[in-house]
Design a protein around this motif. Structure first.
Motif, mmCIF file in Angstrom:
data_model
loop_
_atom_site.group_PDB
_atom_site.id
_atom_site.type_symbol
_atom_site.label_atom_id
_atom_site.label_comp_id
_atom_site.label_asym_id
_atom_site.label_seq_id
_atom_site.Cartn_x
_atom_site.Cartn_y
_atom_site.Cartn_z
ATOM 1 N N MET A 171 7.398 40.290 -40.790
ATOM 2 C CA MET A 171 8.370 40.571 -41.942
ATOM 3 C C MET A 171 9.345 40.603 -41.291
ATOM 4 O O MET A 171 9.869 39.916 -42.614
ATOM 5 C CB MET A 171 8.251 42.214 -41.821
ATOM 6 N N PHE A 172 10.228 39.426 -40.693
ATOM 7 C CA PHE A 172 10.963 39.020 -39.475
ATOM 8 C C PHE A 172 11.227 37.689 -40.732
ATOM 9 O O PHE A 172 10.111 37.325 -40.399
ATOM 10 C CB PHE A 172 11.549 39.045 -38.511
ATOM 11 N N VAL A 173 12.125 36.973 -41.286
ATOM 12 C CA VAL A 173 11.965 35.690 -41.780
ATOM 13 C C VAL A 173 12.579 34.971 -40.273
ATOM 14 O O VAL A 173 13.610 35.288 -40.043
ATOM 15 C CB VAL A 173 12.932 35.500 -42.819
ATOM 16 N N SER A 174 11.565 33.648 -39.887
ATOM 17 C CA SER A 174 12.451 33.092 -38.981
ATOM 18 C C SER A 174 13.419 31.879 -39.256
ATOM 19 O O SER A 174 13.356 31.420 -39.973
ATOM 20 C CB SER A 174 11.596 32.158 -38.204
ATOM 21 N N LYS A 175 14.380 31.596 -38.389
ATOM 22 C CA LYS A 175 15.694 30.339 -38.765
ATOM 23 C C LYS A 175 14.894 29.501 -38.198
ATOM 24 O O LYS A 175 14.834 29.335 -37.207
ATOM 25 C CB LYS A 175 16.814 31.410 -38.679
ATOM 26 N N ILE A 235 15.827 35.090 -35.793
ATOM 27 C CA ILE A 235 15.313 35.419 -37.000
ATOM 28 C C ILE A 235 16.635 35.581 -37.757
ATOM 29 O O ILE A 235 17.944 35.819 -37.994
ATOM 30 C CB ILE A 235 15.541 36.837 -35.966
ATOM 31 N N ASP A 236 16.328 35.090 -39.513
ATOM 32 C CA ASP A 236 17.630 35.140 -41.034
ATOM 33 C C ASP A 236 17.573 36.405 -40.907
ATOM 34 O O ASP A 236 16.587 36.546 -42.005
ATOM 35 C CB ASP A 236 17.130 33.534 -41.120
ATOM 36 N N TYR A 237 17.755 37.296 -40.290
ATOM 37 C CA TYR A 237 18.637 39.183 -41.215
ATOM 38 C C TYR A 237 18.859 38.527 -42.935
ATOM 39 O O TYR A 237 18.440 39.485 -43.283
ATOM 40 C CB TYR A 237 19.466 39.621 -40.453
ATOM 41 N N THR A 282 15.579 37.660 -43.855
ATOM 42 C CA THR A 282 14.839 39.676 -44.454
ATOM 43 C C THR A 282 15.616 40.212 -45.489
ATOM 44 O O THR A 282 14.920 41.070 -45.726
ATOM 45 C CB THR A 282 14.346 39.773 -42.671
ATOM 46 N N ASN A 340 14.196 39.336 -49.151
ATOM 47 C CA ASN A 340 13.042 39.651 -49.072
ATOM 48 C C ASN A 340 12.192 41.278 -49.413
ATOM 49 O O ASN A 340 11.834 41.462 -50.122
ATOM 50 C CB ASN A 340 12.298 39.307 -47.900
ATOM 51 N N ILE A 341 13.472 41.957 -48.069
ATOM 52 C CA ILE A 341 12.555 43.249 -48.613
ATOM 53 C C ILE A 341 13.652 43.941 -49.988
ATOM 54 O O ILE A 341 12.652 44.733 -50.410
ATOM 55 C CB ILE A 341 13.248 44.509 -47.078
#
Length: 136
Positions: A1-5, A124-126, A129, A132-133
């Motif tokens: 779910m989270f996008v990594s940076k 995490i690249d908030y 993320t 995307n949501i």
């Protein structure tokens, strides 16, 4: 779910080899062993005190062809051996000036070597993320 940076321009590669890292101001040897290497810089075991921003001259042989790579580098990070995964005091160097052909040869050689194992969890690249949501 989270996008990594990923903040890196190029992939680091686990490579232990001898090198010469010399301070530009007084020509004193400040490092002589790499811990990892990329086409943009290197991590070197520290042998002498340096400061962030200092200019250094780096020379190493990374390929079996015996080609010497020479570069001017800048200290961008000091590792003080505080974390359990640190392998001693080290310097993070960014190559400031390296011949284009040398960088291409180095990049081609490094492609065949494994990257080092991650020592920390990925950041995490908030913002990505949330995007995307929002657009899902």
């Amino acid at each position: 779910m989270f996008v990594s940076k990923n903040d890196r321009k190029s992939t680091r590669h686990h490579l232990r080899m001898d090198c010469q890292v010399i301070r530009e101001s007084d020509f004193k040897l400040v490092g002589h062993r790499t811990l990892d290497l990329s086409a943009e810089g290197m991590l070197v075991r520290k042998a002498s005190n340096v400061s962030i921003g200092e200019r250094l001259i780096v020379a190493f042989q990374a390929t079996p062809l015996g080609i010497w790579f020479d570069a001017e580098a800048e200290v961008t990070r000091l590792i003080h051996n505080r974390r359990p995964e640190d392998e001693g005091q080290a310097l993070g160097l960014r190559f400031v000036d390296m011949a284009s052909i040398s960088r291409l040869i180095l990049r081609g050689h490094l492609r065949r070597l494994p990257p080092p194992l991650p020592q920390r969890a990925k950041r995490i690249d908030y913002a990505a993320t949330i995007r995307n949501i929002a657009y899902s």
